[in-house]
Design an enzyme around this catalytic site. Sequence first.
Site, short mmCIF file in Angstrom:
data_model
loop_
_atom_site.label_atom_id
_atom_site.label_comp_id
_atom_site.label_asym_id
_atom_site.label_seq_id
_atom_site.Cartn_x
_atom_site.Cartn_y
_atom_site.Cartn_z
CG ASP A 91 -5.38 -9.84 3.38
OD1 ASP A 91 -5.09 -10.40 2.30
OD2 ASP A 91 -5.01 -8.69 3.66
CG HIS B 160 -2.00 -0.98 1.23
ND1 HIS B 160 -2.90 -1.12 0.19
CD2 HIS B 160 -2.33 -1.94 2.14
CE1 HIS B 160 -3.74 -2.11 0.47
NE2 HIS B 160 -3.42 -2.63 1.63
CG HIS C 97 -6.70 -5.09 1.74
ND1 HIS C 97 -6.21 -6.01 2.65
CD2 HIS C 97 -7.87 -4.63 2.25
CE1 HIS C 97 -7.06 -6.10 3.68
NE2 HIS C 97 -8.06 -5.29 3.46
CG ASP D 15 -3.10 -8.33 0.74
OD1 ASP D 15 -2.42 -8.67 1.73
OD2 ASP D 15 -4.07 -7.55 0.81
#
Length: 308
Positions: free
Chosen positions: A243, A122, A161, A159
């Site tokens: 996740d 991120h 996200h 992931d």
Amino acid sequence: MTTAFLTHPDALNHVNPDSHAECVARLEAIYRATGDLDLLRIEAPLADDAAILRAHPQRYIDRLEAAQPDTGTVALDPDTHLSAGSLLAARRAAGAAVKAVDMVLDGEAGNAFVAMRPPGHHAEPEKPMGFCLFGSIAIAALHALEARGLSRVAIVDFDVHHGNGTQAILWDEPRIRFFSSHGMPLYPGTGVASERGAHGQIVNIPLPPHSTGALYREKLESVILPALDGFKPELLLLSTGFDAHTGDPLADLDWQDDDFIYATARLCDAAEKHCGGRLVSLLEGGYNLSTLGGLVRAHIGVLQEHSA
Ligand SMILES: [Zn+2]
């Protein structure tokens, strides 16, 4: 050949506030679950400035260093914090990624897993975000190009996200193909399919809430693997988050254990097909402390099968 496992105790000295999902216990769970595996264990070195500066300007590094507290924690945003050990940990997380790339390119390991924190995908060029400080996987990919002379590197980010930081750092980099699959709607909100990079080299695959691993397998087979066949990467990097698992507290996808094994195996197959199996997997997210260790152990088990 063996699978390398890169980590460092400094990764335990990046401390988030109490009850934060991205916690020291994540890495401790991974150590417990993988301690008996036959791996080439390497202490993560520090990334040097030259490596970090390929992804972030000096003023960003300076800003983080100025903000780092001597005690306690400082919030950079509601999710992302600094403690006294954070930048050392982040420098080693990036350094581990660079070292892992060097090891697989030099034939010292067949493939590698980097078990470090904070995660990185991120972090944008000048913006810490989503628990991340330095964009370790982008730093590793740019090292492969600029320091090792490669001309085609692929990154697959599964992931849950969106890898917005990786995307932002590599937006104008035609030598790197970046594939990100992610729940949508979900933090950070970016990653719609129309975000393609300056050269059409970025592929975003949003996945709807409660979708299962079956949908990801379909996208892997119909979108990601054919694109890798066309691109023929010389090195494959994975932003490996756990996740998307059905039990993860931060997201609402419904992947099962064997979906992660399947994805890992198919991506190892692609690395074997195109680049002699040269693959480096970096830990990103995964926040269910009762499942994370087992998922990482199974992921590494697939890497070991493919580095034999
Ligand atoms: Zn995540």
